[in-house]
Design a protein around this motif. Structure first.
Motif, PDB file in Angstrom:
ATOM      1  N   LEU A 114      -6.892  -6.595   1.650  1.00 31.20           N
ATOM      2  CA  LEU A 114      -5.924  -7.395   0.890  1.00 31.20           C
ATOM      3  C   LEU A 114      -6.611  -8.480   0.076  1.00 31.20           C
ATOM      4  O   LEU A 114      -7.352  -9.307   0.605  1.00 31.20           O
ATOM      5  CB  LEU A 114      -4.935  -8.031   1.870  1.00 31.20           C
ATOM      6  N   ASP A 128      -2.407  -9.950  -3.835  1.00 33.42           N
ATOM      7  CA  ASP A 128      -1.490  -8.983  -3.224  1.00 33.42           C
ATOM      8  C   ASP A 128      -0.285  -9.656  -2.550  1.00 33.42           C
ATOM      9  O   ASP A 128       0.626  -8.958  -2.085  1.00 33.42           O
ATOM     10  CB  ASP A 128      -2.221  -8.119  -2.183  1.00 33.42           C
ATOM     11  N   ASP A 169       4.468  -3.450   2.197  1.00 33.84           N
ATOM     12  CA  ASP A 169       4.240  -2.133   1.576  1.00 33.84           C
ATOM     13  C   ASP A 169       2.789  -1.938   1.141  1.00 33.84           C
ATOM     14  O   ASP A 169       2.411  -0.843   0.731  1.00 33.84           O
ATOM     15  CB  ASP A 169       5.223  -1.874   0.423  1.00 33.84           C
ATOM     16  N   LYS A 170       1.973  -2.971   1.251  1.00 33.98           N
ATOM     17  CA  LYS A 170       0.538  -2.796   0.975  1.00 33.98           C
ATOM     18  C   LYS A 170      -0.247  -2.607   2.278  1.00 33.98           C
ATOM     19  O   LYS A 170      -1.477  -2.616   2.269  1.00 33.98           O
ATOM     20  CB  LYS A 170      -0.008  -4.016   0.227  1.00 33.98           C
ATOM     21  N   GLN A 171       0.488  -2.444   3.397  1.00 35.74           N
ATOM     22  CA  GLN A 171      -0.181  -2.357   4.703  1.00 35.74           C
ATOM     23  C   GLN A 171       0.383  -1.203   5.534  1.00 35.74           C
ATOM     24  O   GLN A 171       0.520  -1.320   6.732  1.00 35.74           O
ATOM     25  CB  GLN A 171       0.002  -3.683   5.444  1.00 35.74           C
ATOM     26  N   THR A 172       0.678  -0.092   4.833  1.00 35.45           N
ATOM     27  CA  THR A 172       1.338   1.022   5.521  1.00 35.45           C
ATOM     28  C   THR A 172       0.354   2.081   6.015  1.00 35.45           C
ATOM     29  O   THR A 172       0.740   3.003   6.713  1.00 35.45           O
ATOM     30  CB  THR A 172       2.350   1.712   4.571  1.00 35.45           C
ATOM     31  N   ARG A 182      -4.608  -3.565   8.261  1.00 41.28           N
ATOM     32  CA  ARG A 182      -4.798  -4.826   7.512  1.00 41.28           C
ATOM     33  C   ARG A 182      -6.258  -5.219   7.567  1.00 41.28           C
ATOM     34  O   ARG A 182      -6.878  -5.205   8.619  1.00 41.28           O
ATOM     35  CB  ARG A 182      -3.954  -5.925   8.131  1.00 41.28           C
ATOM     36  N   TYR A 213       1.219 -11.371   3.268  1.00 42.92           N
ATOM     37  CA  TYR A 213       1.049 -10.192   2.415  1.00 42.92           C
ATOM     38  C   TYR A 213       2.198  -9.210   2.558  1.00 42.92           C
ATOM     39  O   TYR A 213       2.778  -9.064   3.635  1.00 42.92           O
ATOM     40  CB  TYR A 213      -0.293  -9.512   2.703  1.00 42.92           C
ATOM     41  N   THR A 264      -6.752  -0.492   2.105  1.00 41.88           N
ATOM     42  CA  THR A 264      -7.439  -1.186   1.029  1.00 41.88           C
ATOM     43  C   THR A 264      -7.308  -2.654   1.410  1.00 41.88           C
ATOM     44  O   THR A 264      -6.188  -3.138   1.625  1.00 41.88           O
ATOM     45  CB  THR A 264      -6.729  -0.952  -0.322  1.00 41.88           C
TER      46      THR A 264
END
Ligand code: NAD
Length: 324
Positions: free
Chosen positions: A136, A140, A126-129, A287, A123, A134
């Motif tokens: 995954l 994603d 930048d979706k785990q900052t 995450r 993943y 939210t």
């Protein structure tokens, strides 16, 4: 007619060893476990299983491993916890040789099915900052910006398995494992993951009388952890399903690392002073696994409570440490 042959690559490792154990307990066919380590170093080995020591980066070794196989589970990879994957990116990427040669060998052996163990490290960072995550979802993973090294190899290999299915008709199944923990895995030496490392550190603090534990980062990073029994059930369901795309296989019980430490302290019956090492490898900030898809497909998701799994894991590590 003899029973169909099931091959587990990485059978000397943590998940592979448990997988062989559960296939054996369920009386599932003839079993072959393959690993690069000498059998004496496998976390679990069974005398009634065909145990082969082979380097699966080598194509001929993969052909030997997959000969006559009906089902192949590829769990072999050069991997470890965050410290290992941050400092051995080339080694992690070289697992592509294992994935590629195993896929070729499974295809040429005429195997019915090939399972590939991918990872939540595919993943995008930048979706785990945020610690307040939210969870995954499978989509994603794209646009792609996987964990450098390890995650990119997994993402590439996922895609290769898709094309082996589309172009060669090999039934490939791919699960994206989110942190798996349990007994009979690494708990020292640099390849261990947070749950085992924390158990070990709590036991050491007690044993050595330091009363202190080192935590990597500020402890507020969040994760979910899947107990090995849920992982095994998920592997079996996914392997024998019609799910063709990579799917999350992880717990959605989110905790901070500080909460995980408190849980282990409760299990051990101690309270320790916490020393935070902010410069240590800590991975993404937060995450979790979105399990919508696995629930939709299978009407099931991992559900073993972290506390229950951690009690068993702690007890095993304690026994390993006191036995030494
Ligand atoms: P592990 O390190 O315990 O097991 C992997 C095994 O592969 C080891 O026994 C190792 O010796 C073997 N191996 C490495 N190179 C090899 C080679 N060249 N030839 C043959 N065998 C070789 O790790 P694990 O936790 O059991 O992980 C199994 C799979 O699941 C891996 O693909 C890993 O990337 C994936 N995964 C694990 C987790 C987790 O939390 N444990 C999370 C995501 C993905």
């Amino acid at each position: 007619m003899s029973d169909p042959l099931i091959v587990v690559a990485g059978g000397g490792g943590f998940i592979g060893g448990h997988l062989i154990g559960s296939l054996r307990a369920r009386g599932r066919g003839r079993l072959r476990a393959v690993d690069v380590k000498p059998v004496a170093e496998w976390y679990q080995s069974f005398p009634d299983v065909e145990n082969l020591v082979l380097d699966l980066r080598e194509k001929e070794h993969c052909y030997r491993a997959c000969a006559d196989a009906a089902e192949v589970y590829n769990l072999a990879a050069d991997m470890g916890g965050i410290e290992f994957i941050e400092h051995h990116k080339a080694a992690c990427m070289l697992s592509v040789l294992i994935s590629t040669h195993m896929a070729l060998a499974a295809r040429d052996a005429g195997a019915d099915r090939l399972f590939y163990s991918s990872s939540a490290c595919v993943y995008a960072a930048d979706k785990q900052t945020e610690a307040d995550v939210t969870a995954l979802k499978e989509e994603d993973a794209y646009p792609a910006m996987a964990e450098d090294g390890y995650g990119w190899e997994k993402l590439f290999s996922e895609r290769m398995h898709r094309h082996f299915r589309e172009d060669y008709g090999l039934a490939t199944r791919v699960a994206r494992f989110h942190n798996v923990y349990g007994s009979h895995g690494a708990w020292q030496g640099g390849r261990e993951k947070a749950p085992a490392a924390i158990c070990r550190k709590v036991i050491e603090a007690e044993r050595d009388g330091t009363g202190e534990i080192e935590i990597w980062g500020d402890g507020e990073q969040t994760r979910s952890f899947m107990y090995i029994d849920d992982c095994l059930k998920g592997i079996d369901l996914i392997m024998h399903s019609e799910i063709e795309e990579p799917i999350n296989l992880g717990s959605s019980e989110l905790v901070t690392i500080n909460e995980l430490v408190s849980m282990v302290e409760d299990i051990a019956g101690v309270r320790l002073k916490r020393r935070y090492r902010l410069d240590a490898p800590k991975g993404v900030r937060g995450r979790n696994s979105d399990n919508t898809k696995i629930r939709e497909y299978l009407g099931w998701e991992p559900s073993i409570r972290l506390r229950d799994g951690m009690e068993k894991t702690y007890a095993w590590i304690r026994e390993e440490m006191t036995g030494r």
